[in-house]
Design a protein around this motif. Structure first.
Motif, PDB file in Angstrom:
ATOM      1  N   VAL A   1       0.841  -1.207   0.000  1.00  0.00           N
ATOM      2  CA  VAL A   1       0.000   0.000   0.000  1.00  0.00           C
ATOM      3  C   VAL A   1       0.872   1.252   0.000  1.00  0.00           C
ATOM      4  CG1 VAL A   1      -1.630   1.340   1.383  1.00  0.00           C
ATOM      5  CG2 VAL A   1      -2.021  -1.089   1.015  1.00  0.00           C
ATOM      6  N   ILE A   2       1.900   1.280   0.834  1.00  0.00           N
ATOM      7  CA  ILE A   2       2.795   2.443   0.876  1.00  0.00           C
ATOM      8  C   ILE A   2       3.536   2.585  -0.455  1.00  0.00           C
ATOM      9  CG2 ILE A   2       4.891   3.366   1.964  1.00  0.00           C
ATOM     10  CD1 ILE A   2       3.848   2.222   4.605  1.00  0.00           C
ATOM     11  N   GLY A   3       3.960   1.475  -1.031  1.00  0.00           N
ATOM     12  CA  GLY A   3       4.645   1.513  -2.331  1.00  0.00           C
ATOM     13  C   GLY A   3       3.762   2.071  -3.429  1.00  0.00           C
ATOM     14  N   PHE A   4       2.509   1.625  -3.497  1.00  0.00           N
ATOM     15  CA  PHE A   4       1.579   2.152  -4.505  1.00  0.00           C
ATOM     16  C   PHE A   4       1.267   3.628  -4.274  1.00  0.00           C
ATOM     17  CE2 PHE A   4       0.196  -2.350  -5.374  1.00  0.00           C
ATOM     18  CZ  PHE A   4       0.597  -2.338  -6.707  1.00  0.00           C
ATOM     19  N   ALA A   5       1.145   4.021  -3.006  1.00  0.00           N
ATOM     20  CA  ALA A   5       0.869   5.431  -2.704  1.00  0.00           C
ATOM     21  C   ALA A   5       2.029   6.318  -3.173  1.00  0.00           C
ATOM     22  CB  ALA A   5       0.622   5.610  -1.210  1.00  0.00           C
ATOM     23  N   ILE A   6       3.245   5.894  -2.890  1.00  0.00           N
ATOM     24  CA  ILE A   6       4.413   6.667  -3.343  1.00  0.00           C
ATOM     25  C   ILE A   6       4.475   6.691  -4.859  1.00  0.00           C
ATOM     26  CG2 ILE A   6       6.945   6.659  -3.395  1.00  0.00           C
ATOM     27  CD1 ILE A   6       6.846   5.639  -0.494  1.00  0.00           C
ATOM     28  N   PHE A   7       4.199   5.564  -5.493  1.00  0.00           N
ATOM     29  CA  PHE A   7       4.229   5.484  -6.960  1.00  0.00           C
ATOM     30  C   PHE A   7       3.234   6.462  -7.586  1.00  0.00           C
ATOM     31  CE2 PHE A   7       2.380   3.526 -10.787  1.00  0.00           C
ATOM     32  CZ  PHE A   7       3.497   3.548 -11.608  1.00  0.00           C
ATOM     33  N   PHE A   8       2.004   6.473  -7.084  1.00  0.00           N
ATOM     34  CA  PHE A   8       0.992   7.361  -7.663  1.00  0.00           C
ATOM     35  C   PHE A   8       1.270   8.828  -7.363  1.00  0.00           C
ATOM     36  CE2 PHE A   8      -1.660   3.438  -7.808  1.00  0.00           C
ATOM     37  CZ  PHE A   8      -1.834   3.438  -9.180  1.00  0.00           C
ATOM     38  N   LEU A   9       1.824   9.127  -6.192  1.00  0.00           N
ATOM     39  CA  LEU A   9       2.193  10.514  -5.886  1.00  0.00           C
ATOM     40  C   LEU A   9       3.301  11.010  -6.815  1.00  0.00           C
ATOM     41  CD1 LEU A   9       2.088  10.600  -1.988  1.00  0.00           C
ATOM     42  CD2 LEU A   9       0.567  11.785  -3.582  1.00  0.00           C
TER      43      LEU A   9
END
Length: 126
Positions: A41-49
């Protein structure tokens, strides 16, 4: 020699990581899956940001517009090739055949930009 020691160091780290992940999975599987889920979840959040803030780059927009125009142009020229009839032998004199070859083609994709070509610049006189 230096390459071999770094290679062994990396292999050793990978083996220790595998042992640690396996022991965590065996001892407490729910905590393991929870930590993996949080990591994803943290990885996807950073990716989309990162994608959101880097998406406004005007150079990328120009590149995508260029690619789109190139695809349209390629498609248009391929359609012209398909529509051309096969070459048929013509019976006629040479002058009529040459007139057809000298005919100017219209460049529909080019536009004229109006400007102030006739006006002279006001220059300061000394």
């Amino acid at each position: 020699m230096k390459n071999r020691t770094s290679f062994y160091f990396v292999i050793g780290m990978i083996i220790l990581a595998i042992i640690g992940v396996a022991s965590r999975f065996i001892s407490n599987p729910t905590a393991f899956f929870q930590s993996v889920l949080v990591f994803l979840v943290i990885g996807f959040a950073i990716f989309f940001l990162v994608r959101r803030f880097n998406g406004g780059n005007p150079q990328k927009h120009e590149q995508s517009a260029f690619r789109k125009a190139a695809k349209k142009s390629k498609k248009r020229f391929q359609q012209k090739d398909i529509r051309k009839p096969s070459v048929k032998p013509m019976n006629g004199n040479v002058s009529t055949l040459k007139k057809g070859k000298n005919k100017a083609k219209s460049a529909a994709h080019l536009t004229v930009i109006e400007g102030k070509k006739g006006k002279k610049k006001k220059r300061a006189s000394f």
